[in-house]
Enzyme design. Sequence first.
Site, PDB file in Angstrom:
ATOM      1  N   SER A 117       0.828  -1.215   0.000  1.00  0.00           N
ATOM      2  CA  SER A 117       0.000   0.000   0.000  1.00  0.00           C
ATOM      3  C   SER A 117       0.854   1.254   0.000  1.00  0.00           C
ATOM      4  CB  SER A 117      -0.903   0.105   1.219  1.00  0.00           C
ATOM      5  OG  SER A 117      -1.052  -1.044   1.919  1.00  0.00           O
ATOM      6  N   HIS A 138      -1.937  -2.750  -6.624  1.00  0.00           N
ATOM      7  CA  HIS A 138      -2.485  -2.370  -5.315  1.00  0.00           C
ATOM      8  C   HIS A 138      -4.003  -2.521  -5.306  1.00  0.00           C
ATOM      9  CE1 HIS A 138      -3.168   0.924  -2.062  1.00  0.00           C
ATOM     10  NE2 HIS A 138      -3.160  -0.271  -1.541  1.00  0.00           N
ATOM     11  N   GLU A 150      -4.627   0.028  -8.273  1.00  0.00           N
ATOM     12  CA  GLU A 150      -3.584   0.913  -8.782  1.00  0.00           C
ATOM     13  C   GLU A 150      -2.474   0.038  -9.375  1.00  0.00           C
ATOM     14  OE1 GLU A 150      -3.702   4.876  -5.967  1.00  0.00           O
ATOM     15  OE2 GLU A 150      -2.810   3.111  -5.086  1.00  0.00           O
ATOM     16  N   ASN A 188      -3.315   6.992  -1.526  1.00  0.00           N
ATOM     17  CA  ASN A 188      -2.821   7.231  -0.168  1.00  0.00           C
ATOM     18  C   ASN A 188      -1.968   8.491  -0.065  1.00  0.00           C
ATOM     19  OD1 ASN A 188      -4.015   5.308   1.512  1.00  0.00           O
ATOM     20  ND2 ASN A 188      -2.692   3.702   0.693  1.00  0.00           N
TER      21      ASN A 188
HETATM   22  P1  NAD Z   1      -2.054  -9.926   6.721  1.00  0.00           P
HETATM   23  O1  NAD Z   1      -1.274  -9.749   7.958  1.00  0.00           O
HETATM   24  O2  NAD Z   1      -3.513 -10.221   6.802  1.00  0.00           O
HETATM   25  O3  NAD Z   1      -1.381 -11.092   5.841  1.00  0.00           O
HETATM   26  C1  NAD Z   1      -0.017 -11.216   5.619  1.00  0.00           C
HETATM   27  C2  NAD Z   1       0.293 -12.685   5.462  1.00  0.00           C
HETATM   28  O4  NAD Z   1       1.630 -12.813   4.979  1.00  0.00           O
HETATM   29  C3  NAD Z   1       0.225 -13.461   6.769  1.00  0.00           C
HETATM   30  O5  NAD Z   1      -0.634 -14.567   6.620  1.00  0.00           O
HETATM   31  C4  NAD Z   1       1.676 -13.892   7.000  1.00  0.00           C
HETATM   32  O6  NAD Z   1       1.779 -15.160   7.641  1.00  0.00           O
HETATM   33  C5  NAD Z   1       2.206 -13.949   5.598  1.00  0.00           C
HETATM   34  N1  NAD Z   1       3.666 -13.847   5.492  1.00  0.00           N
HETATM   35  C6  NAD Z   1       4.523 -13.069   6.208  1.00  0.00           C
HETATM   36  N2  NAD Z   1       5.793 -13.274   5.788  1.00  0.00           N
HETATM   37  C7  NAD Z   1       5.727 -14.173   4.767  1.00  0.00           C
HETATM   38  C8  NAD Z   1       6.696 -14.781   3.932  1.00  0.00           C
HETATM   39  N3  NAD Z   1       7.996 -14.489   4.042  1.00  0.00           N
HETATM   40  N4  NAD Z   1       6.276 -15.645   2.995  1.00  0.00           N
HETATM   41  C9  NAD Z   1       4.964 -15.957   2.879  1.00  0.00           C
HETATM   42  N5  NAD Z   1       3.999 -15.436   3.661  1.00  0.00           N
HETATM   43  C10 NAD Z   1       4.374 -14.547   4.591  1.00  0.00           C
HETATM   44  O7  NAD Z   1      -1.782  -8.620   5.846  1.00  0.00           O
HETATM   45  P2  NAD Z   1      -2.722  -7.957   4.725  1.00  0.00           P
HETATM   46  O8  NAD Z   1      -3.626  -6.978   5.381  1.00  0.00           O
HETATM   47  O9  NAD Z   1      -3.291  -9.010   3.857  1.00  0.00           O
HETATM   48  O10 NAD Z   1      -1.632  -7.095   3.920  1.00  0.00           O
HETATM   49  C11 NAD Z   1      -0.754  -7.675   2.993  1.00  0.00           C
HETATM   50  C12 NAD Z   1      -0.185  -6.607   2.082  1.00  0.00           C
HETATM   51  O11 NAD Z   1      -1.265  -5.938   1.426  1.00  0.00           O
HETATM   52  C13 NAD Z   1       0.609  -5.520   2.804  1.00  0.00           C
HETATM   53  O12 NAD Z   1       1.653  -5.103   1.980  1.00  0.00           O
HETATM   54  C14 NAD Z   1      -0.424  -4.411   2.969  1.00  0.00           C
HETATM   55  O13 NAD Z   1       0.175  -3.140   3.061  1.00  0.00           O
HETATM   56  C15 NAD Z   1      -1.189  -4.541   1.673  1.00  0.00           C
HETATM   57  N6  NAD Z   1      -2.585  -4.020   1.718  1.00  0.00           N
HETATM   58  C16 NAD Z   1      -3.380  -4.215   2.792  1.00  0.00           C
HETATM   59  C17 NAD Z   1      -4.675  -3.707   2.774  1.00  0.00           C
HETATM   60  C18 NAD Z   1      -5.598  -3.918   3.943  1.00  0.00           C
HETATM   61  O14 NAD Z   1      -6.548  -3.127   4.097  1.00  0.00           O
HETATM   62  N7  NAD Z   1      -5.408  -4.927   4.756  1.00  0.00           N
HETATM   63  C19 NAD Z   1      -5.152  -3.012   1.656  1.00  0.00           C
HETATM   64  C20 NAD Z   1      -4.308  -2.863   0.542  1.00  0.00           C
HETATM   65  C21 NAD Z   1      -3.018  -3.363   0.580  1.00  0.00           C
END
Ligand code: NAD
Length: 491
Positions: A117, A138, A150, A188
């Site tokens: 993000s 994104h 995005e 953002n």
């Molecule tokens: P989350 O914590 O729900 O999920 C992350 C997952 O990645 C976890 O299950 C974790 O075990 C796994 N993980 C960590 N290290 C790892 C590795 N080395 N190999 C494989 N798996 C691994 O997080 P999320 O909210 O899904 O966010 C993930 C990405 O998406 C981030 O970059 C975040 O900024 C982006 N994002 C999040 C949102 C949101 O609202 N949650 C929106 C847009 C973008």
Amino acid sequence: MEKIGIVGAGTMGGGIGQVAAAHGHLVTLYDSQPGAAEAMIQGIIQRLERWTISGRVDEGDAKAIIDRLSFAASLEGLAASELVIEAVSEDLPLKQKVFAALEEIVGTETIIASNTSSLSITEIAAGLRSPERVVGMHFFNPAPIMKLVEIVSGDLTNPDVAKRCFDLVRGWDKHPVMCHSHPGFVGNFVNRPFYLEAVRIREEGIADERTIDELMVRAAGFRMGPFELMDLVGVDVNLAVSEAVWNALGRDPRFEPSGVQRTMVKLGKLGRKSGHGFYPYGDLNVSPRPRIVPPGASTTSIRIGPTSGGLHELVERARANDIVVNTGAEIDGIEVDDVRLTLSDGFTAREHTMGSAIPAVLVDWAHDLSTTSSLGIASDVPRALPSAAGFLHQIGIEALHLNDSSGLVVGRIMSSLINLAAEALAKNVASREDIDTAMLLGFNYPEGPLSWGRRLGPGVVHAILRHMGDHLDKGRYGPIEELEAALATST
Ligand code: NAD
């Protein structure tokens, strides 16, 4: 791109995997946490069962989606993917490690995308042998529902790679926008003042959170106010994005997170998830009321000058409510009994009152003055407020009390958002149309900020920002040089 791999089976990875499988791709999920990918597939199955019951998806389609989902026990299980989308935690060294490992595993033609993000796509790709195949995709949360994606190009991304991802997600019933890897990308970056200005307005004692939220929803036309949204998303999550954008922009003072947000995170007041954020939840759930100005006596006539102080829609509403409208060349704004209403232009009510026989009442901005049901008002003369509120009440508007200040609430937040949208355009982060689309679809704006600014007129937006800069802090509020050009040209 038949085979798609997803690294990180959390909230976003699961959502994106579901979307891809729903559009015919064979999706393999991998998560470093043992059992997490299987659990996510179970979660998707349950979500699809609910959607089947509610008629959102038919049973056969749901079964086909589930059949196309599988999980891998190691990253090597994604070797055959033509596209890998990384959705691990938001941590640059972690993402760089994942990308370096992927580069060793997948084929040379495979596109590697990140759902980050706020991290730089250029930095994620730094040090790789083929950074040209790294791109940002994104998605917004919840990925199966939100239309905006995005597509972010880093400095070395091959334009063809970005174009292929763009076309791919367009086929997934999404609305992709193309942008360059700028801190916060489009959304953002442009959206920071929605939260930051709201918190500053509260800290400066201009209005409380409930009044600000009420105005941003009922007057500005957003779906949720900044404080209720921070509580929903998590004060910590919002602060992390703010910190990332602020740091990536060389700690530009315009983007500095407020001390209040940092303190709340330290105290564990994270929003709904912790039972307490800007508002109390659970057992303490007593929703505070906005600060309403009790309406004074109603009026039978108003007086206006040649310009009606930027409030001509209110004059039309007065006519529609059988209020007699008299005109006089010497009058500035709308005169109601012995007070004068004028649209916020960045000067304070006190400045408008100075040297005038009757007190000024500043009226805050609204998305559409011809339909709004709520408006913020302020005056340096307390008796002026009930008279103004009485008139507004007669034409169907509830007046909310603001303390006298430069820019007030909606005007201050909106002009700051429009200024940043113009900056994104001037820096070539995305096209005019894509900037507006990103804010409409990803952030629920009632209108794109560039379109909104154009409708108001570049002079009006420039003036409020200039005056806010003079009153508050030049480094934070001045209009950018390219503002008028960005708002003057239409496509
Ligand atoms: P989350 O914590 O729900 O999920 C992350 C997952 O990645 C976890 O299950 C974790 O075990 C796994 N993980 C960590 N290290 C790892 C590795 N080395 N190999 C494989 N798996 C691994 O997080 P999320 O909210 O899904 O966010 C993930 C990405 O998406 C981030 O970059 C975040 O900024 C982006 N994002 C999040 C949102 C949101 O609202 N949650 C929106 C847009 C973008």
